[in-house]
Write a protein that holds these residues in place. Structure first.
Motif, PDB file in Angstrom:
ATOM      1  N   THR A 261      52.023   2.571  12.387  1.00 57.58           N
ATOM      2  CA  THR A 261      50.975   1.963  12.695  1.00 57.58           C
ATOM      3  C   THR A 261      51.065   1.793  14.278  1.00 57.58           C
ATOM      4  N   LEU A 262      52.182   1.304  14.643  1.00 56.47           N
ATOM      5  CA  LEU A 262      52.513   0.525  15.937  1.00 56.47           C
ATOM      6  C   LEU A 262      52.471   1.797  16.917  1.00 56.47           C
ATOM      7  N   ALA A 263      53.184   2.994  16.647  1.00 54.78           N
ATOM      8  CA  ALA A 263      53.123   4.052  17.359  1.00 54.78           C
ATOM      9  C   ALA A 263      51.541   4.621  17.473  1.00 54.78           C
TER      10      ALA A 263
ATOM     11  N   LEU B 203      34.478  14.640  21.648  1.00 55.80           N
ATOM     12  CA  LEU B 203      33.664  15.264  20.848  1.00 55.80           C
ATOM     13  C   LEU B 203      34.238  15.409  19.578  1.00 55.80           C
ATOM     14  N   ALA B 204      35.436  15.834  19.623  1.00 58.65           N
ATOM     15  CA  ALA B 204      36.336  15.907  18.251  1.00 58.65           C
ATOM     16  C   ALA B 204      36.203  14.565  17.500  1.00 58.65           C
ATOM     17  N   VAL B 205      36.523  13.426  18.204  1.00 59.44           N
ATOM     18  CA  VAL B 205      36.373  12.074  17.607  1.00 59.44           C
ATOM     19  C   VAL B 205      34.953  11.814  17.165  1.00 59.44           C
ATOM     20  N   ALA B 206      34.065  12.181  17.850  1.00 60.63           N
ATOM     21  CA  ALA B 206      32.572  12.046  17.483  1.00 60.63           C
ATOM     22  C   ALA B 206      32.367  12.743  16.209  1.00 60.63           C
ATOM     23  N   GLY B 207      32.685  14.103  16.087  1.00 63.13           N
ATOM     24  CA  GLY B 207      32.550  14.869  14.790  1.00 63.13           C
ATOM     25  C   GLY B 207      33.087  14.365  13.557  1.00 63.13           C
ATOM     26  N   TYR B 208      34.205  13.731  13.862  1.00 61.67           N
ATOM     27  CA  TYR B 208      34.866  13.204  12.532  1.00 61.67           C
ATOM     28  C   TYR B 208      34.211  11.763  12.222  1.00 61.67           C
ATOM     29  N   THR B 209      34.082  11.320  13.115  1.00 58.50           N
ATOM     30  CA  THR B 209      33.164   9.792  13.087  1.00 58.50           C
ATOM     31  C   THR B 209      31.854   9.978  12.311  1.00 58.50           C
ATOM     32  N   ALA B 210      30.945  10.900  12.770  1.00 58.91           N
ATOM     33  CA  ALA B 210      29.640  11.306  12.090  1.00 58.91           C
ATOM     34  C   ALA B 210      30.148  11.897  10.730  1.00 58.91           C
ATOM     35  N   ALA B 211      31.076  12.583  10.289  1.00 60.82           N
ATOM     36  CA  ALA B 211      31.211  13.097   9.240  1.00 60.82           C
ATOM     37  C   ALA B 211      31.417  12.114   8.125  1.00 60.82           C
ATOM     38  N   ARG B 212      32.091  11.175   8.704  1.00 58.47           N
ATOM     39  CA  ARG B 212      32.580   9.957   7.795  1.00 58.47           C
ATOM     40  C   ARG B 212      31.310   8.881   7.527  1.00 58.47           C
TER      41      ARG B 212
ATOM     42  N   LEU C 184      40.512   1.773  15.955  1.00 60.89           N
ATOM     43  CA  LEU C 184      40.433   0.718  15.189  1.00 60.89           C
ATOM     44  C   LEU C 184      40.322   0.690  13.751  1.00 60.89           C
ATOM     45  N   VAL C 185      39.013   1.566  13.412  1.00 62.73           N
ATOM     46  CA  VAL C 185      38.737   1.613  12.121  1.00 62.73           C
ATOM     47  C   VAL C 185      39.607   2.777  11.303  1.00 62.73           C
ATOM     48  N   TYR C 186      39.559   4.052  11.643  1.00 58.75           N
ATOM     49  CA  TYR C 186      40.215   5.150  10.909  1.00 58.75           C
ATOM     50  C   TYR C 186      42.006   5.347  11.167  1.00 58.75           C
ATOM     51  N   LEU C 187      42.568   4.565  12.289  1.00 62.47           N
ATOM     52  CA  LEU C 187      43.904   4.786  12.317  1.00 62.47           C
ATOM     53  C   LEU C 187      44.434   3.256  11.942  1.00 62.47           C
TER      54      LEU C 187
END
Length: 273
Positions: A2-4, A258-267, A32-35
């Motif tokens: 988590t620290l890394a 865009l990659a993080v946006a796609g993942y966030t939208a999918a979740r 903060l939410v997903y990692l």
């Protein structure tokens, strides 16, 4: 582990804020939410700490480099505080699924906007003789009162929107502040990114003060590590902006957003259905 993750994520956020004057804050909430296992409410509050502190340190570094117009940035930021307070109060009453879904849509819009800005432009178009200059005042009171009202309206609307986004979703709004400073305040390009950090610092502080004591507090240990990593990278980013072509940094960061946006939208979006 988590620290890394917090260190790596913080470095990415700070590098973008320091070098590009915005964009990095859009990553803080998903990180903060997903990692780092924070709830959306905790994440949007923690994000304000990360973004506000990083922007402050980045603004100091940019000021030393001579790329900050402090008075104009402070004025724009103060105008935006009204929206920041309203956004923070609304966030306290919003469903967490709605928060994440709204954030996913915002990220997709920001990614698309960043990609659009990378497209080649026709630089041989007609000159705009009526374009305001840096010395043109919006309001004057002496010797007589005068108002450049269309510009004043641009500043009011854009600043309020920036404040609302900052307060509601915990983002800095640099992707809006930089073009607003370019258009509404007629800042030269080399000053817009540094000055935007002043605006982000003020709006983040206003939103965080409004959220104080409301809802569940984030894990401050995780937020502190993320903030320290981001702040250190912001100083390096501000220096890097003078040595490399920021278009390359913008292109790489656009892909990441865009990659993080796609993942966030999918979740997030299926939770609303």
């Amino acid at each position: 582990m988590t620290l890394a993750l917090a260190v790596l994520a913080g470095a990415s956020i700070g590098l973008s804020l320091g070098a590009l004057g915005g964009g990095g804050s859009i990553l803080a909430v998903p990180v903060l939410v997903y990692l780092l296992d924070q709830s959306p409410a905790q994440a949007t509050t923690g994000s304000l700490v990360v973004v506000g502190t990083t922007s402050l340190i980045g603004a100091v570094a940019a000021h030393r480099a001579g790329t900050v117009l402090l008075a104009r940035g402070a004025t724009f930021g103060l105008v935006a505080t009204g929206g920041a307070v309203l956004g923070a109060k609304a966030s306290a009453h919003a469903d967490e699924d709605v928060l994440l879904a709204a954030f996913a849509v915002l990220m997709l819009l920001v990614g698309a906007l960043m990609a659009w800005r990378l497209l080649p432009r026709d630089v041989d178009g007609p000159a705009h003789a009526a374009r305001p200059t840096l010395d043109d005042a919006i309001l004057t009171f002496s010797p007589t009162f005068a108002c450049a009202c269309p510009r004043a309206l641009k500043v009011l609307v854009t600043a309020t929107l920036v404040g609302l986004l900052t307060g509601f979703l915990g983002v800095g709004g640099g992707f809006l502040v930089v073009p607003a400073l370019l258009v509404a305040l007629a800042l030269p390009v080399r000053y817009a990114a540094g000055t935007s950090l002043v605006v982000i610092t003020i709006t983040s502080a206003a939103a965080l003060a409004t959220r104080a004591g409301v809802g569940s507090a984030p894990d401050w240990g995780v937020v502190l590590v993320l903030t320290l990593a981001s702040a250190m990278a912001a100083v390096g980013g501000a220096r890097l902006a003078h040595r490399v072509d920021t278009r390359h940094l913008t292109a790489a960061f656009t892909v990441l957003v865009l990659a993080v946006a796609g993942y966030t939208a999918a979740r997030a979006l299926p939770a609303l259905l």
